[in-house]
Design a protein around this motif. Structure first.
Motif, PDB file in Angstrom:
ATOM      1  N   VAL A   1     -41.982 156.898 -84.016  1.00  0.00           N
ATOM      2  CA  VAL A   1     -42.623 156.121 -85.083  1.00  0.00           C
ATOM      3  C   VAL A   1     -41.668 155.111 -85.710  1.00  0.00           C
ATOM      4  N   TYR A   2     -40.377 155.447 -85.833  1.00  0.00           N
ATOM      5  CA  TYR A   2     -39.474 154.625 -86.633  1.00  0.00           C
ATOM      6  C   TYR A   2     -38.342 153.957 -85.853  1.00  0.00           C
ATOM      7  N   ILE A   3     -37.943 154.498 -84.722  1.00  0.00           N
ATOM      8  CA  ILE A   3     -36.855 153.875 -83.962  1.00  0.00           C
ATOM      9  C   ILE A   3     -37.385 153.071 -82.785  1.00  0.00           C
ATOM     10  N   LEU A   4     -38.366 153.620 -82.073  1.00  0.00           N
ATOM     11  CA  LEU A   4     -38.896 152.943 -80.898  1.00  0.00           C
ATOM     12  C   LEU A   4     -39.442 151.548 -81.195  1.00  0.00           C
ATOM     13  N   PRO A   5     -40.131 151.311 -82.327  1.00  0.00           N
ATOM     14  CA  PRO A   5     -40.591 149.939 -82.604  1.00  0.00           C
ATOM     15  C   PRO A   5     -39.440 148.943 -82.694  1.00  0.00           C
ATOM     16  N   ILE A   6     -38.301 149.371 -83.230  1.00  0.00           N
ATOM     17  CA  ILE A   6     -37.143 148.482 -83.316  1.00  0.00           C
ATOM     18  C   ILE A   6     -36.591 148.192 -81.924  1.00  0.00           C
ATOM     19  N   VAL A   7     -36.470 149.242 -81.108  1.00  0.00           N
ATOM     20  CA  VAL A   7     -35.961 149.072 -79.749  1.00  0.00           C
ATOM     21  C   VAL A   7     -36.904 148.196 -78.927  1.00  0.00           C
ATOM     22  N   ASN A   8     -38.202 148.384 -79.091  1.00  0.00           N
ATOM     23  CA  ASN A   8     -39.174 147.549 -78.368  1.00  0.00           C
ATOM     24  C   ASN A   8     -39.062 146.090 -78.785  1.00  0.00           C
ATOM     25  N   PHE A   9     -38.842 145.860 -80.082  1.00  0.00           N
ATOM     26  CA  PHE A   9     -38.646 144.490 -80.553  1.00  0.00           C
ATOM     27  C   PHE A   9     -37.398 143.885 -79.917  1.00  0.00           C
ATOM     28  N   HIS A  10     -36.335 144.654 -79.866  1.00  0.00           N
ATOM     29  CA  HIS A  10     -35.104 144.164 -79.246  1.00  0.00           C
ATOM     30  C   HIS A  10     -35.326 143.845 -77.770  1.00  0.00           C
ATOM     31  N   ARG A  11     -36.077 144.700 -77.073  1.00  0.00           N
ATOM     32  CA  ARG A  11     -36.348 144.466 -75.659  1.00  0.00           C
ATOM     33  C   ARG A  11     -37.111 143.151 -75.475  1.00  0.00           C
ATOM     34  N   ASP A  12     -38.133 142.940 -76.297  1.00  0.00           N
ATOM     35  CA  ASP A  12     -38.911 141.698 -76.193  1.00  0.00           C
ATOM     36  C   ASP A  12     -38.064 140.483 -76.564  1.00  0.00           C
ATOM     37  N   LEU A  13     -37.206 140.637 -77.567  1.00  0.00           N
ATOM     38  CA  LEU A  13     -36.360 139.523 -77.987  1.00  0.00           C
ATOM     39  C   LEU A  13     -35.371 139.151 -76.896  1.00  0.00           C
ATOM     40  N   ILE A  14     -34.776 140.158 -76.274  1.00  0.00           N
ATOM     41  CA  ILE A  14     -33.836 139.892 -75.181  1.00  0.00           C
ATOM     42  C   ILE A  14     -34.552 139.212 -74.015  1.00  0.00           C
TER      43      ILE A  14
END
Length: 220
Positions: free
Chosen positions: A141-154
């Motif tokens: 709920v709280y860490i995966l959304p950040i990691v997914n955002f980073h993946r899309d940004l990269i």
């Protein structure tokens, strides 16, 4: 009293607060008290009595609303990170170059940790002390959304030719670690660098520094 006078009197009264609304207000006050203590101490070492005293309420009332210190910690964490996740979703939808999104993201992360420096420490406390199922739920709920955002940004940056392909895991720990460490080490700032209060200019200067370091490390 006539009907007209009665209506005027009723209109002049403050609307009654429902029990649900009163309960929500009480919870918010207690959460704010707990967050204030954690911000001052840079950690989660407090008692329910201290939270109650800070809010002008009893420890029993804190326990009634949250069940335990763990319940209060979880509610404090949810409130603290909720706005950050909303901003992340907003930033993801913006039609901006990847480098611009990265700069805005770093500025937002630094600001969020400066406002609530206990957030990351509290996150790991909740995960470390939880069952596997609960820890996974917190992570999803709280860490995966950040990691997914980073993946899309990269991915966006690679497509634009400004980033080289990198691991989102490396990116997450580099970025979050740099921002959280600066915000949560108030004693180091005070006793080593003679900084008692991080003003907006210093916060922005550090965010710009982190952006420069990250960009130099991931540039195509």
């Amino acid at each position: 009293m006539g009907t007209r006078e009665k209506r005027v009197t009723e209109r002049g009264k403050k609307p009654a607060v429902s029990k649900i609304e009163a309960s929500r207000i009480t919870r918010d006050v207690l959460i704010e008290a707990a967050q204030a203590i954690m911000s001052e101490r840079g950690g989660v070492d407090f008692t329910l009595s201290e939270v109650g005293n800070r809010a002008g309420m009893s420890a029993a009332l804190v326990q009634y609303h949250f069940g335990s210190k763990e319940g209060l910690l979880f509610a404090s964490f949810e409130q603290g990170i909720g706005r950050s996740l909303d901003q992340l979703r907003w930033l993801r939808e913006l039609k901006l170059p990847a480098a611009k999104k990265l700069r805005m993201h770093i500025g937002g992360v630094v600001s969020a940790y400066m406002q609530k420096p206990f957030t990351n420490r509290l996150l790991h406390l909740l995960i470390d002390g939880a069952t596997n199922e609960k820890a996974q739920r917190v992570a999803d709920v709280y860490i995966l959304p950040i990691v997914n955002f980073h993946r899309d940004l990269i991915s966006q940056g690679v497509e634009e030719g400004v980033f080289r392909p990198i691991s989102e895991m490396h990116f997450y720990f580099l970025l979050v670690g740099a921002c959280e460490h600066f915000a949560s080490r108030k004693h180091v700032l005070r006793y080593v660098f003679n900084v008692d209060d991080v003003e907006d200019a210093m916060r922005q200067d550090y965010a710009d520094f982190v952006y420069g370091v990250v960009m130099n490390g991931i540039a195509a």
